[in-house]
Design an enzyme around this catalytic site. Structure first.
Site, PDB file in Angstrom:
ATOM      1  N   ASP A  34      16.322  30.104  71.469  1.00 31.19           N
ATOM      2  CA  ASP A  34      17.127  28.840  71.900  1.00 31.19           C
ATOM      3  C   ASP A  34      16.709  27.601  72.194  1.00 31.19           C
ATOM      4  O   ASP A  34      16.976  26.618  72.247  1.00 31.19           O
ATOM      5  CB  ASP A  34      18.257  29.464  72.817  1.00 31.19           C
ATOM      6  N   GLU A  36      13.608  26.693  71.789  1.00 30.14           N
ATOM      7  CA  GLU A  36      12.986  25.703  71.007  1.00 30.14           C
ATOM      8  C   GLU A  36      14.103  25.064  70.060  1.00 30.14           C
ATOM      9  O   GLU A  36      14.003  23.706  69.905  1.00 30.14           O
ATOM     10  CB  GLU A  36      12.089  26.540  69.945  1.00 30.14           C
ATOM     11  N   SER A  83      51.138  32.457  50.732  1.00 31.15           N
ATOM     12  CA  SER A  83      51.276  33.505  51.716  1.00 31.15           C
ATOM     13  C   SER A  83      51.365  34.795  51.110  1.00 31.15           C
ATOM     14  O   SER A  83      51.206  34.775  49.806  1.00 31.15           O
ATOM     15  CB  SER A  83      52.266  33.455  52.795  1.00 31.15           C
ATOM     16  N   LEU A  84      51.572  36.064  51.864  1.00 26.28           N
ATOM     17  CA  LEU A  84      51.297  37.365  51.189  1.00 26.28           C
ATOM     18  C   LEU A  84      52.484  38.060  51.472  1.00 26.28           C
ATOM     19  O   LEU A  84      53.208  38.024  52.535  1.00 26.28           O
ATOM     20  CB  LEU A  84      49.983  37.949  51.904  1.00 26.28           C
ATOM     21  N   GLU A 113      40.148  43.942  52.019  1.00 25.22           N
ATOM     22  CA  GLU A 113      39.230  43.320  53.088  1.00 25.22           C
ATOM     23  C   GLU A 113      40.208  43.427  54.251  1.00 25.22           C
ATOM     24  O   GLU A 113      41.200  43.354  54.345  1.00 25.22           O
ATOM     25  CB  GLU A 113      38.726  41.920  52.499  1.00 25.22           C
ATOM     26  N   LYS A 115      42.374  42.146  57.248  1.00 23.78           N
ATOM     27  CA  LYS A 115      43.131  40.588  57.450  1.00 23.78           C
ATOM     28  C   LYS A 115      42.864  40.161  58.885  1.00 23.78           C
ATOM     29  O   LYS A 115      43.358  40.642  59.895  1.00 23.78           O
ATOM     30  CB  LYS A 115      44.420  40.926  57.174  1.00 23.78           C
ATOM     31  N   ARG A 136      46.353  25.398  56.736  1.00 25.02           N
ATOM     32  CA  ARG A 136      47.092  25.418  55.415  1.00 25.02           C
ATOM     33  C   ARG A 136      48.646  24.859  55.709  1.00 25.02           C
ATOM     34  O   ARG A 136      49.087  24.568  54.766  1.00 25.02           O
ATOM     35  CB  ARG A 136      47.344  27.032  55.649  1.00 25.02           C
ATOM     36  N   LYS A 286      43.647  42.880  46.915  1.00 19.99           N
ATOM     37  CA  LYS A 286      43.597  41.784  45.858  1.00 19.99           C
ATOM     38  C   LYS A 286      43.147  42.521  44.567  1.00 19.99           C
ATOM     39  O   LYS A 286      42.178  43.493  44.517  1.00 19.99           O
ATOM     40  CB  LYS A 286      42.558  40.678  46.259  1.00 19.99           C
TER      41      LYS A 286
HETATM   42  N1  LIG Z   1      43.746  36.650  57.007  1.00 20.90           N
HETATM   43  C1  LIG Z   1      42.831  37.025  56.308  1.00 20.90           C
HETATM   44  O1  LIG Z   1      41.907  37.605  56.568  1.00 20.90           O
HETATM   45  C2  LIG Z   1      43.111  36.765  54.611  1.00 20.90           C
HETATM   46  C3  LIG Z   1      42.293  37.431  53.564  1.00 20.90           C
HETATM   47  N2  LIG Z   1      41.131  38.158  54.157  1.00 20.90           N
HETATM   48  N3  LIG Z   1      42.551  37.090  52.428  1.00 20.90           N
HETATM   49  C4  LIG Z   1      43.847  36.417  52.077  1.00 20.90           C
HETATM   50  O2  LIG Z   1      44.009  36.234  50.782  1.00 20.90           O
HETATM   51  C5  LIG Z   1      45.231  35.738  50.228  1.00 20.90           C
HETATM   52  C6  LIG Z   1      45.264  34.395  50.573  1.00 20.90           C
HETATM   53  C7  LIG Z   1      46.308  33.992  49.142  1.00 20.90           C
HETATM   54  C8  LIG Z   1      46.138  35.102  48.085  1.00 20.90           C
HETATM   55  C9  LIG Z   1      45.306  36.049  48.680  1.00 20.90           C
HETATM   56  N4  LIG Z   1      44.415  36.012  52.796  1.00 20.90           N
HETATM   57  C10 LIG Z   1      44.273  36.076  54.136  1.00 20.90           C
HETATM   58  O3  LIG Z   1      45.397  35.407  55.242  1.00 20.90           O
HETATM   59  C11 LIG Z   1      46.379  34.928  54.617  1.00 20.90           C
HETATM   60  C12 LIG Z   1      46.284  33.617  54.320  1.00 20.90           C
HETATM   61  C13 LIG Z   1      47.813  32.829  54.521  1.00 20.90           C
HETATM   62  C14 LIG Z   1      48.471  33.920  55.094  1.00 20.90           C
HETATM   63  C15 LIG Z   1      47.516  34.939  55.792  1.00 20.90           C
HETATM   64  O4  LIG Z   1      47.118  34.755  56.919  1.00 20.90           O
END
Ligand SMILES: NC(=O)c1c(N)nc(OC2CCCC2)nc1O[C@@H]1CCC[C@@H]1O
Length: 326
Positions: A34, A36, A83-84, A113, A115, A136, A286
């Site tokens: 750090d 440096e 949104s999801l 993955e 969230k 967003r 996904k």
């Molecule tokens: N919060 C997350 O880690 C996350 C993620 N790893 N991947 C996605 O892919 C979605 C986005 C639109 C279609 C797929 N969304 C995430 O969060 C969403 C974004 C908007 C509402 C949620 O927070």
């Protein structure tokens, strides 16, 4: 030092500091101590102050720059940030899988993955340089918080390729930073943040970037909105490409060939969730093929090719000082 030398040294220092910053904040593997890094940063700040004609908003010295704003400009997302839909149990996931197969046939694989429980943001790069970052918002209109996002050390100012890219991710506050911040606010008699998500959102909505810079925020990128100058066919390829460009992506993602594998991944992370250094509120699943995502399309507000499995709220063990809860 003459003009020519100064310019050469400034450009050299900028490249070195950007590389050291990437090693420290994205790879978590610094190659220099750090002290440096700090010494080189001090030298660059001095040289830039003596050569304002060489000012560059993408210099590593401008991570905490930016004036205090009166308000945030509005930004329109050319590709809406959706949104999801939610799943709450294994059966919901199997129903999702059946709907997907009805739509695109049985040759389908998924990417699962973590969230991240933070604030969804969008970063725009032109010629591989960071030019704008936005919240967003309602998915179509967000707020320009570029100056605050520039304070997140793991956001690269310059990518490995000069692509035009709009990338999405979740900005968050690590659990340890959240605890330290609330302990400090308690000492100051200030109102505490309820959780790291609120703390991250509150920090990124500060009009003074110096406050955001003090909050030790971080980010994981997880999706491409627009991309020119490169092409990918699947989501796992997108994540790998984002990482190659210099972005911080969450390393825990997993390609799953069946929904049963997804269910296994979900159950394993429900157990391991408390050990993570950041909060997650579920798992995002996904369809991996971008072609199949295209075929499946969207409902009024959610993609048909993705779903969020929501964990039950983490039980909060409250131990009042000195009073054992039985
Ligand atoms: N919060 C997350 O880690 C996350 C993620 N790893 N991947 C996605 O892919 C979605 C986005 C639109 C279609 C797929 N969304 C995430 O969060 C969403 C974004 C908007 C509402 C949620 O927070």
């Amino acid at each position: 030092m003459n003009e020519e030398h100064a310019k050469k040294r400034i450009l050299e220092l900028r490249d070195m500091l950007e590389k050291y910053n990437y090693e420290y904040h994205v790879l978590d593997k610094p190659s220099v101590p750090d002290a440096e890094y700090d010494q080189l940063m001090k030298e660059l700040i001095e040289l830039e102050n003596n050569h304002p004609e060489l000012h560059d908003e993408h210099s590593p010295t401008s991570r905490v720059g930016g004036a205090v704003l009166d308000f945030f400009e509005k930004v329109e997302h050319t590709v809406p940030m959706l949104s999801l839909g939610n799943a709450f149990n294994d059966q919901d996931l199997r129903d999702f899988d059946r709907r997907v197969r009805d739509g695109v046939g049985s040759n389908v694989s998924y990417v699962a993955e973590l969230k991240i429980d933070g604030l969804a943001v969008s970063l725009t790069y032109e010629d591989g340089r960071f030019i704008r970052g936005a919240t967003r918002g309602d998915g179509t209109i967000g707020e320009d918080i570029t100056n605050n996002l520039k304070t997140i050390r793991s956001i690269p100012f310059k990518l490995k390729d000069p692509v035009m890219l709009e990338v999405r991710g979740e900005a968050f506050m690590p659990k340890k930073s959240f605890q330290k911040l609330n302990a400090h606010r308690e000492e100051e008699g200030q109102e505490l943040f309820a959780n790291p998500r609120n703390a991250a959102a509150g920090s990124l909505r500060q009009l003074d970037p110096k406050i955001a810079a003090s909050r030790n925020l971080d980010i994981f990128l997880y999706g491409v909105g627009r991309l020119e100058g490169h092409s990918v066919d699947s989501h796992d390829e997108s994540l790998t490409y984002l990482s190659q460009l210099g972005f911080k992506t969450n390393p825990e993602w997993k390609k799953c060939n069946t929904i049963e594998e997804v269910i296994e991944y979900v159950n394993s992370w429900q157990e391991k969730r408390p050990d993570l250094p950041y909060e997650i509120d579920g798992i995002v699943i996904k369809v991996n093929s971008l072609y199949q995502q295209e075929e499946l399309g969207f409902t009024a507000k959610n993609p048909r090719w993705a779903i969020a499995y929501k964990f039950p709220a983490e039980e909060v063990v409250t131990k009042l000082e000195g009073i054992e809860l039985n």
